[in-house]
Write an enzyme that holds these catalytic residues in place. Structure first.
Site, short mmCIF file in Angstrom:
data_model
loop_
_atom_site.label_atom_id
_atom_site.label_comp_id
_atom_site.label_asym_id
_atom_site.label_seq_id
_atom_site.Cartn_x
_atom_site.Cartn_y
_atom_site.Cartn_z
N HIS A 269 40.52 52.67 48.92
CA HIS A 269 41.92 52.26 48.72
C HIS A 269 42.63 52.43 50.07
O HIS A 269 42.38 51.67 51.00
CB HIS A 269 42.50 53.10 47.58
N HIS A 308 39.05 41.29 49.07
CA HIS A 308 40.02 42.05 48.28
C HIS A 308 39.79 41.68 46.83
O HIS A 308 39.43 40.54 46.53
CB HIS A 308 41.44 41.66 48.73
N ASP A 364 44.14 45.94 55.58
CA ASP A 364 43.58 47.06 56.33
C ASP A 364 42.91 46.63 57.63
O ASP A 364 42.63 47.45 58.49
CB ASP A 364 42.52 47.79 55.47
C1 MLT Z 1 47.04 47.81 48.03
O1 MLT Z 1 47.93 47.40 48.80
O2 MLT Z 1 47.27 48.65 47.14
C2 MLT Z 1 45.64 47.37 48.28
O3 MLT Z 1 45.58 46.09 48.85
C3 MLT Z 1 44.73 47.53 47.11
C4 MLT Z 1 44.97 46.65 45.89
O4 MLT Z 1 45.93 45.93 45.75
O5 MLT Z 1 44.10 46.71 45.00
#
Ligand code: MLT
Length: 436
Positions: A269, A308, A364
């Site tokens: 995460h 993602h 990320d």
């Molecule tokens: C987020 O910003 O929380 C991440 O991209 C992870 C997600 O959305 O699953």
């Protein structure tokens, strides 16, 4: 004519047909319970490990179209918010549903400034951590410890009390984050400076040394503000789901938020940008990128920061971070890792292997590079994510609390263990000698 907004299911075990209504494009899995083999049967359940295809709530906060690469907060495109708003305006929007009027913004900024200080006992609590404690572990524990300071926090259905805790958390998490950073360096803590904006004050608490007044570089402060906007919410991600789940037991917001932050700390995460930096270090230079890509295709290594769960297109946040990185590098000088990252992205976006798998850069991929250029160590990256995400967690938490359909989160399971069996009988004297 039959209502077309329904789904007809035929149970081939019994030949019976059921008509199930759609609710906003979904069916309610509770409607499947009526489908039974016979009267004694429990009824059909959905099996969905990792919630791959289950909506756990109705939400009006964040919209994502993963196929098109669209992200909106309360209907506003992320690109417009990043370009035209401050982080505190976006925070207000996420919580209240509308952008603030000038008066509302003034009073909101004032309330946040009013709550930036930590109770001295919280400072002392932080001092108890070892010099080499991970800043994210310190942040998680210290946020939970705020629950010992604000005893009114359990009164979660009183709007004024609830909003007070939300303001406190948004104001204090940057202070805790900065103290965790200073603690890991052995530096004295810097008290908040209420003349400064939210991000400038955070930079002040991080980096002020002996100068009487800290002056933040405006380009860096704006870059951090944009990064905060981009990370503020992302609908039902793992940590938001934890916030809702822990909050559904009516635990107070401090301990619920600490649990959400714990979920964020995992490498799958919030810790993912640290993994991207490690990968770029391992690649070493731009000319070694093709060889690395070949290793990815053979399954020998992973391409971090690509792909993602929701986006099957370019993560819109990554595009804005890339733009922001260019502004930051004009001040800090170019981070050499950027050239490796750009080459990696260029090759991957052209390569059939990645295109077919819809592997595009996510948030990320570039955030670690920009944070490193700003002077942060990788251990701080997740802490930097937690500051803005505090707003998203709180907005999701409040929406959950006020949703009359929500109850304590309690999934079902498919039991796959033993059927009933019996422990071997023992004599009374054998039991006595076993417990003596
Ligand atoms: C987020 O910003 O929380 C991440 O991209 C992870 C997600 O959305 O699953």
């Amino acid at each position: 004519m039959e209502n077309q907004n329904t789904l007809t299911i035929t149970d081939n075990r019994t030949g019976k047909t059921y008509t199930i209504p759609f609710t906003g494009g979904c069916i309610r899995t509770m409607d499947l319970r009526q489908i039974k083999k016979d009267e004694a049967d429990f009824g059909v359940m959905g099996y969905d490990p990792a919630f791959m295809n289950t909506a756990s709530c109705r939400s009006a906060i964040t919209f994502i179209d993963g196929d098109k690469g669209i992200l909106r907060y309360r209907g506003y495109p992320i690109e417009e918010l990043a370009e035209r708003c401050t982080f505190l305006e976006v925070a207000w929007l996420l919580i209240n549903g509308e952008l603030p009027t000038p008066e509302e913004l003034k009073s909101w900024e004032g309330s946040i400034k009013h709550h930036t200080m930590l109770h001295e006992t919280t400072k002392t609590f932080l001092e108890g951590f070892r010099y080499d404690a991970h800043p994210m572990a310190m942040l998680i524990s210290t946020v939970a410890a705020l629950s010992t300071v604000y005893k009114d926090a359990h009164d979660i259905f009183n709007k004024d009390v609830r909003r007070l805790q939300m303001t406190r958390l948004i104001a204090k998490v940057p202070t805790i984050a900065a103290y965790c950073y200073r603690h890991s360096l052995g530096y004295p803590y810097v008290y908040p400076d209420n003349d400064l904006s939210y991000t400038e004050n955070f930079m002040n608490m991080l980096w002020k040394m002996v100068e009487p007044k800290y002056h933040a570089n405006p380009v860096m402060a704006r870059a951090l503000d944009i990064l905060f906007i981009l990370h503020a919410d992302h609908e039902q991600n793992c940590s938001a789901n934890v916030m809702r789940s822990v909050g559904s037991s009516q635990a107070d917001p401090y301990v619920s938020l600490a649990a959400a932050a714990a979920a964020l700390s995992g490498p799958l995460h919030g810790g993912a940008n640290e993994a991207v930096l490690k990968m770029l270090d391992e690649i070493g230079s731009k000319d070694k990128v093709p060889a690395y890509i070949e290793r990815v295709k053979k399954g020998e290594v992973k391409l971090m920061g690509f792909g993602h769960r929701i986006y099957k297109n370019y993560d819109p946040r990554a595009r804005i971070i890339k733009w922001t990185a260019d502004r930051v590098f004009e001040i800090t000088g170019r981070n050499p890792k950027l050239d490796i990252a750009l080459e990696l992205e260029r090759i991957a976006l052209e390569d059939e292997y990645f295109v077919k798998r819809k592997l595009y850069p996510n948030v990320d991929f570039y955030s670690g590079i920009i944070y490193q250029a700003m002077g942060f160590k990788p251990e701080m990256f997740t802490v930097l994510f937690a500051i803005p995400r505090t707003v998203g967690w709180l907005a999701q938490w409040e929406e959950m609390l006020l949703d009359p359909e929500q109850k304590i989160a309690r999934p079902r399971q498919m039991y796959v263990g033993h059927d009933v069996r019996h422990a071997p009988e023992k004599t009374a004297s054998a039991m006595l000698s076993a417990t003596a």
